[in-house]
Design an enzyme around this catalytic site. Structure first.
Site, PDB file in Angstrom:
ATOM      1  N   ASP A  17      41.645  49.693  34.547  1.00 36.60           N
ATOM      2  CA  ASP A  17      41.726  48.346  34.223  1.00 36.60           C
ATOM      3  C   ASP A  17      42.165  48.079  32.943  1.00 36.60           C
ATOM      4  OD1 ASP A  17      41.430  45.451  34.837  1.00 36.60           O
ATOM      5  OD2 ASP A  17      39.630  45.348  33.661  1.00 36.60           O
ATOM      6  N   SER A  18      42.681  46.599  32.520  1.00 33.87           N
ATOM      7  CA  SER A  18      42.912  46.536  31.167  1.00 33.87           C
ATOM      8  C   SER A  18      41.561  46.707  30.404  1.00 33.87           C
ATOM      9  CB  SER A  18      43.409  45.030  31.000  1.00 33.87           C
ATOM     10  OG  SER A  18      42.555  43.990  31.523  1.00 33.87           O
ATOM     11  N   TYR A  76      45.641  41.574  29.752  1.00 31.91           N
ATOM     12  CA  TYR A  76      46.856  41.777  30.214  1.00 31.91           C
ATOM     13  C   TYR A  76      47.260  40.293  30.785  1.00 31.91           C
ATOM     14  CZ  TYR A  76      46.857  46.893  30.220  1.00 31.91           C
ATOM     15  OH  TYR A  76      46.809  48.356  29.723  1.00 31.91           O
ATOM     16  N   GLY A  77      46.236  39.635  31.108  1.00 28.62           N
ATOM     17  CA  GLY A  77      46.782  38.387  32.034  1.00 28.62           C
ATOM     18  C   GLY A  77      47.907  37.667  31.569  1.00 28.62           C
ATOM     19  N   CYS A 134      42.701  46.487  38.842  1.00 25.13           N
ATOM     20  CA  CYS A 134      43.258  45.205  37.885  1.00 25.13           C
ATOM     21  C   CYS A 134      44.378  44.580  38.745  1.00 25.13           C
ATOM     22  CB  CYS A 134      43.608  45.717  36.673  1.00 25.13           C
ATOM     23  SG  CYS A 134      44.317  44.278  35.763  1.00 25.13           S
ATOM     24  N   ASN A 135      43.914  43.190  38.987  1.00 26.74           N
ATOM     25  CA  ASN A 135      45.014  42.485  39.996  1.00 26.74           C
ATOM     26  C   ASN A 135      46.309  42.352  39.027  1.00 26.74           C
ATOM     27  OD1 ASN A 135      43.524  41.007  42.383  1.00 26.74           O
ATOM     28  ND2 ASN A 135      42.159  41.554  40.752  1.00 26.74           N
ATOM     29  N   THR A 136      45.974  42.212  37.738  1.00 25.21           N
ATOM     30  CA  THR A 136      47.366  41.815  36.965  1.00 25.21           C
ATOM     31  C   THR A 136      48.333  43.023  36.974  1.00 25.21           C
ATOM     32  OG1 THR A 136      46.000  40.517  35.545  1.00 25.21           O
ATOM     33  CG2 THR A 136      48.041  41.152  34.722  1.00 25.21           C
ATOM     34  N   GLU A 188      35.208  38.889  28.198  1.00 21.84           N
ATOM     35  CA  GLU A 188      35.183  39.958  27.211  1.00 21.84           C
ATOM     36  C   GLU A 188      34.261  39.811  26.081  1.00 21.84           C
ATOM     37  OE1 GLU A 188      37.581  42.688  26.956  1.00 21.84           O
ATOM     38  OE2 GLU A 188      37.773  42.742  29.150  1.00 21.84           O
ATOM     39  N   CYS A 247      40.526  38.263  40.131  1.00 19.06           N
ATOM     40  CA  CYS A 247      40.706  39.139  38.720  1.00 19.06           C
ATOM     41  C   CYS A 247      39.339  39.913  38.709  1.00 19.06           C
ATOM     42  CB  CYS A 247      40.565  38.214  37.376  1.00 19.06           C
ATOM     43  SG  CYS A 247      40.458  38.850  36.143  1.00 19.06           S
ATOM     44  N   HIS A 259      37.464  40.738  36.548  1.00 21.72           N
ATOM     45  CA  HIS A 259      36.407  40.210  35.483  1.00 21.72           C
ATOM     46  C   HIS A 259      35.716  39.040  36.263  1.00 21.72           C
ATOM     47  CE1 HIS A 259      38.810  42.277  32.540  1.00 21.72           C
ATOM     48  NE2 HIS A 259      37.919  41.752  31.637  1.00 21.72           N
TER      49      HIS A 259
END
Ligand code: DGL
Length: 272
Positions: free
Chosen positions: A9-10, A41-42, A72-74, A157, A191, A193
């Site tokens: 993931d990012s 990354y989004g 990670c969806n992005t 974050e 997402c 997160h």
């Protein structure tokens, strides 16, 4: 030799998926990589997300992972298809990379009664229209409404989930999504997160609407994939270990990662 399942993931978000995968499939070894130094990354371009994701996948391959999950969806929206179709045949024809959008889209058909589905995701995932495309391919007749939530990842974050600021941005995006249709009965947290903001989102979304988290869906889908692909399953080592890599400060990763994983996390810093 260890052949762990790589999970990328990012940043921290993928840990919400890893946690459910480990609960479902505790027997394997796992190697998690968070590119925290370059998150989020989004809001990045297609080219950057693709470049960074490919670097991470190649790194995990070099560590012995036969299989990598883009948690990670992005990255799944912007890089997965190119990596699967263009890069894998060239760099590692016997390894596999899987994403989180397809399994989530497969699950949603059975969850919505009205066929009106909302998506909360990063601006990048929403702009890619990946959920729209995948859900409608599998469920013709469904309507999909996307709402970008650019502030939600920074809130997580920075561990600001319990603040009035978080409530403001959650209420704002929930209001914007629900304005798009009165028939939405299912909303995907698109997402990785966002499960960390679950309580705040749940408090803001009317009770009759279901919220879908991806962790268990991805874990079930991976278990199914490994059942159908014994040639991959037998290559995975079974030591029950979890190792964590980050491109940023390992101490911060350990502190925040322990919250996501609900168990002690110690990370090692690497450079991509
Ligand atoms: N966790 C990532 C996702 O699922 C996005 C976080 C980011 O913007 O880097 O889309």
């Amino acid at each position: 030799m260890r052949s762990p399942i790589g999970v990328f993931d990012s940043g921290y978000g993928g840990l919400s998926v890893l946690r459910d995968i480990v609960e479902r499939l505790p027997q394997y070894d796992y190697l998690y990589l968070g590119d925290n130094a370059r998150a989020p990354y989004g809001t990045r371009s297609f080219e950057r997300v693709y470049e960074f994701t490919l670097q991470a996948v190649e790194y995990l391959f070099a560590q012995g992972c036969p299989l990598v999950i883009l948690a990670c969806n992005t990255a799944s929206a912007k890089a997965l298809r190119s990596i699967q179709q263009r890069d894998l045949p060239r760099i590692a024809p016997d390894r596999r990379v899987l994403g989180v959008i397809r399994p989530t889209a497969e699950a949603v058909g059975a969850l919505s009664r009205t066929g009106h589905v909302g998506i909360f995701a990063t601006p990048g995932t929403i702009a890619s229209e990946s959920y729209d495309i995948e859900i409608k391919k599998l469920n013709p007749g469904f309507e999909v409404y996307g709402q970008a939530c650019p502030m939600w990842v920074p809130i997580v974050e920075n561990l600001e989930m319990e603040t009035p600021g978080a409530k403001y941005f959650v209420d704002r995006e929930v209001g914007r999504l629900l304005e798009k249709s009165g028939k939405i009965d299912t909303i995907i947290l698109g997402c990785t997160h966002y499960p960390l903001l679950y309580d705040q989102i749940r408090a803001s979304v009317p009770q009759g609407i279901s919220l879908v988290e991806q962790g268990r869906i991805v874990a079930d889908s991976l278990a199914d994939y490994l059942r159908r692909h014994p040639e991959m399953e037998t290559r995975l080592s079974r030591g029950g270990s979890i190792d964590y890599l980050t491109t940023e400060a390992p101490d911060k990763f350990g502190a925040l990662g322990s919250i996501f994983m609900r168990r002690p996390v110690e990370a090692r810093r690497i450079q991509l």
